[in-house]
Design a protein around this motif. Structure first.
Motif, PDB file in Angstrom:
ATOM      1  N   ILE A 178      -6.655   1.984   7.049  1.00  0.00           N
ATOM      2  CA  ILE A 178      -5.245   2.349   7.109  1.00  0.00           C
ATOM      3  C   ILE A 178      -5.092   3.710   7.791  1.00  0.00           C
ATOM      4  O   ILE A 178      -5.865   4.625   7.546  1.00  0.00           O
ATOM      5  CB  ILE A 178      -4.633   2.332   5.685  1.00  0.00           C
ATOM      6  N   ALA A 180      -2.502   6.785   8.203  1.00  0.00           N
ATOM      7  CA  ALA A 180      -1.281   7.403   7.669  1.00  0.00           C
ATOM      8  C   ALA A 180      -0.824   8.455   8.678  1.00  0.00           C
ATOM      9  O   ALA A 180      -1.613   9.307   9.082  1.00  0.00           O
ATOM     10  CB  ALA A 180      -1.569   8.046   6.315  1.00  0.00           C
ATOM     11  N   ARG A 231      -3.140  -1.543  10.361  1.00  0.00           N
ATOM     12  CA  ARG A 231      -2.338  -1.105   9.204  1.00  0.00           C
ATOM     13  C   ARG A 231      -1.876   0.333   9.422  1.00  0.00           C
ATOM     14  O   ARG A 231      -2.654   1.194   9.845  1.00  0.00           O
ATOM     15  CB  ARG A 231      -3.185  -1.165   7.921  1.00  0.00           C
ATOM     16  N   HIS A 233       0.654   3.468   7.621  1.00  0.00           N
ATOM     17  CA  HIS A 233       1.517   3.980   6.540  1.00  0.00           C
ATOM     18  C   HIS A 233       2.187   5.239   7.072  1.00  0.00           C
ATOM     19  O   HIS A 233       1.514   6.184   7.481  1.00  0.00           O
ATOM     20  CB  HIS A 233       0.678   4.287   5.298  1.00  0.00           C
ATOM     21  N   LYS A 250       9.498  -3.015  10.025  1.00  0.00           N
ATOM     22  CA  LYS A 250       8.185  -2.650   9.471  1.00  0.00           C
ATOM     23  C   LYS A 250       7.217  -3.829   9.408  1.00  0.00           C
ATOM     24  O   LYS A 250       6.005  -3.649   9.528  1.00  0.00           O
ATOM     25  CB  LYS A 250       8.322  -1.907   8.130  1.00  0.00           C
ATOM     26  N   THR A 255       3.773   0.230   6.035  1.00  0.00           N
ATOM     27  CA  THR A 255       4.351   0.639   4.750  1.00  0.00           C
ATOM     28  C   THR A 255       4.828   2.078   4.902  1.00  0.00           C
ATOM     29  O   THR A 255       4.500   2.751   5.876  1.00  0.00           O
ATOM     30  CB  THR A 255       3.305   0.559   3.615  1.00  0.00           C
ATOM     31  N   THR A 256       5.587   2.538   3.902  1.00  0.00           N
ATOM     32  CA  THR A 256       6.094   3.907   3.996  1.00  0.00           C
ATOM     33  C   THR A 256       6.365   4.485   2.608  1.00  0.00           C
ATOM     34  O   THR A 256       6.297   3.776   1.603  1.00  0.00           O
ATOM     35  CB  THR A 256       7.331   3.962   4.910  1.00  0.00           C
ATOM     36  N   GLU A 257       6.621   5.781   2.591  1.00  0.00           N
ATOM     37  CA  GLU A 257       6.807   6.497   1.329  1.00  0.00           C
ATOM     38  C   GLU A 257       7.931   7.517   1.466  1.00  0.00           C
ATOM     39  O   GLU A 257       8.328   7.888   2.577  1.00  0.00           O
ATOM     40  CB  GLU A 257       5.503   7.241   0.959  1.00  0.00           C
ATOM     41  N   ASP A 302       8.020   1.866   0.135  1.00  0.00           N
ATOM     42  CA  ASP A 302       7.083   1.268  -0.813  1.00  0.00           C
ATOM     43  C   ASP A 302       6.736   2.148  -2.003  1.00  0.00           C
ATOM     44  O   ASP A 302       6.368   1.645  -3.055  1.00  0.00           O
ATOM     45  CB  ASP A 302       5.777   0.915  -0.082  1.00  0.00           C
ATOM     46  N   VAL A 362      -0.225  -0.243  -1.624  1.00  0.00           N
ATOM     47  CA  VAL A 362      -0.267   0.287  -0.251  1.00  0.00           C
ATOM     48  C   VAL A 362      -1.712   0.599   0.165  1.00  0.00           C
ATOM     49  O   VAL A 362      -2.136   0.261   1.273  1.00  0.00           O
ATOM     50  CB  VAL A 362       0.607   1.562  -0.143  1.00  0.00           C
ATOM     51  N   TYR A 363      -2.459   1.231  -0.714  1.00  0.00           N
ATOM     52  CA  TYR A 363      -3.815   1.665  -0.341  1.00  0.00           C
ATOM     53  C   TYR A 363      -4.914   0.701  -0.804  1.00  0.00           C
ATOM     54  O   TYR A 363      -6.089   0.978  -0.601  1.00  0.00           O
ATOM     55  CB  TYR A 363      -4.075   3.080  -0.866  1.00  0.00           C
TER      56      TYR A 363
END
Ligand code: DOR
Ligand code: ZN
Length: 450
Positions: A178, A180, A231, A233, A250, A255-257, A302, A362-363
């Motif tokens: 992933i 980020a 992937r 984030h 998306k 994914t996002t935060e 997420d 997510v992770y």
């Protein structure tokens, strides 16, 4: 180390319902979830009376900056981990902009070893991307304790930065796992920083590092993810525009935060708090805050994180624009979100979804984030009845301040438990800070990522 423990009579926040009952942890794992009175104590178990408390899965903060190695006067893995468990956080993922930067296998192995000695909860670490370290990133892929790659697409604290397309393509094309991204566009950022030179009012920060800066980078990173089937984030979303765009773009790869502070503060708080509220990307405007809430509730966003980025008040005292960006938050995020829940902004189940199950999903953290039999015995018991005003004097972070100084909070953890081992304790109405339990390294492991 693992523990054996029985929680009785708690309001258990399960994935599909909230129910009063008992929960047993045996050898560090959740063994049984039962209705109230369903479980009787066994020899050698720690017994916790959960009457009047809510039992939640331990919260997971997948975005902290613990400054170890390099800046122990701000935080190290021991103090950061202690602050985390005081706030009910049983696992954290730490960013690579330390001194030195964590950009190779040796640095990651050193961090994991340090955390094994000093931390009291579960831990994972990002490897930082540079223009030339693809081989290093490949060398840590799949390693226990390594959660992914962090790319700063725009300059922030430290000197990690990858913004030229050819280097970004190279990373997306030749790594797994992933990625980020800190999504702010470096070219636009630099031209605006030059343009805003001379502005010393704090409102200039959000004007300078504007929504367009963030949106350009979010779109660029998303295109790279799609082109390379990688992937992605996107960390700390700050604008309604990015959130709206991601809703329809998306897909499955992204994914996002959102940070607690972007859900809590707006331009008026920035005005009032000054450099305490200075961070990158900035705290924006009321409509952004409300839109982030909307997109969190509709599932676009997420998970909820802190971007715990401790700087000393002394360093901050130089004022805007030279003050360092970032604020502490790892120990206040769960109470803050539970306070939002008790104020009617969302439900306690939502908070568990966003701060426990969400980061685990997510992770790809195995067996974490839910009160389910077979999952890890990471728990927090919180008091949703009492409201108390937090001040700078109450915090565990080494920098000794909180942006929420003066705010009334509920949802303080009374117990925090890692693999069945109690690591932090408060009494209802007792000292705000509570009591650290166990020696450094007494609990917590390098997290396994699927
Ligand atoms: O405000 C911030 N502070 N944003 C970042 O991207 C980094 C962080 C820090 O490490 O201080
Ligand atoms: Zn960060």
């Amino acid at each position: 180390m693992t523990g054996n423990l029985l929680v009785q009579n708690a309001m258990m926040v399960l994935p599909d319902r909230v129910v009063e009952g008992d929960l047993r942890v045996a050898n560090g794992r959740i063994k049984t979830v039962a209705p109230q009175g369903g479980l009787v104590p066994q020899n050698g178990e720690t017994i916790i009376d959960g009457t009047g408390l809510h039992l939640l899965p331990g919260a997971i903060d997948p975005h902290v900056h613990f400054r170890d190695p390099g800046n122990p006067e701000k935080e190290d893995l021991g103090s950061g981990s202690r602050a985390a468990v005081a706030g009910g956080i049983t696992a954290f993922l730490d960013m690579p902009n330390t001194v030195p930067n964590a950009t190779n296998r040796e640095a990651l192995e050193a961090k994991i070893a340090l955390a094994g000695d000093k931390a009291v909860n579960h831990h994972g670490f990002f490897i930082g991307a540079t223009n030339h370290n693809v081989a290093d990133m490949q060398s840590v892929e799949g390693m226990d304790g390594v959660c992914g790659i962090k790319i700063f697409m725009g300059s922030s604290t430290g000197d990690l930065l990858v913004h030229e397309q050819k280097y970004l393509e190279n990373i997306f094309a030749n790594t797994g796992g992933i990625i980020a991204t800190h999504a702010e566009d470096e070219d636009r950022l630099q031209s605006r920083i030059a343009q805003f030179k001379g502005r010393t009012d704090i409102a200039a920060h959000a004007e300078c590092r504007d929504v367009e800066c963030a949106l350009i980078a979010t779109k660029r990173a998303s295109a790279l993810a799609k082109d390379h089937d990688h992937r992605l984030h996107i960390v700390h979303l700050t604008s309604g525009a990015e959130a709206d765009w991601l809703t329809s773009n998306k897909g499955d790869l992204i994914t996002t935060e959102v940070c607690t502070q972007h859900l809590t503060f707006d331009q008026d708080d920035v005005e009032e708090l000054g450099v305490r509220a200075l961070m990158n990307p900035p705290i924006r405007y009321t409509e952004d805050k409300e839109n982030l809430w909307r997109r969190l509730k509709d599932g676009t966003i997420d998970c909820v994180v802190t971007d715990h980025a401790p700087h000393t008040l002394e360093a901050k005292s130089v004022g805007y624009p030279n003050a360092p960006a970032g604020m502490p938050g790892v120990e206040t995020s769960l109470p803050l979100m539970l306070t939002h829940a008790m104020n009617g902004k969302c439900s306690v189940t939502d908070v568990v979804k966003w701060m426990c199950a969400g980061p685990a999903r997510v992770y790809g953290m195995k067996n974490k984030g839910s009160l389910l039999e077979g999952f890890d015995g990471d728990l927090t018991l919180v008091d949703l009845e009492t409201r108390r005003t937090i001040t700078d004097a109450d915090v565990w972070t080494r920098v000794g301040w909180t942006p929420y100084d003066g705010m009334e909070l509920t949802g303080l953890p009374i117990w925090t438990i890692v693999d069945g081992i109690p690591v932090h304790k408060r009494t209802v109405g007792g000292s705000f800070r509570g009591e650290a339990i166990g020696a450094p390294g007494c609990a917590g492991r390098a997290i396994q990522f699927r």
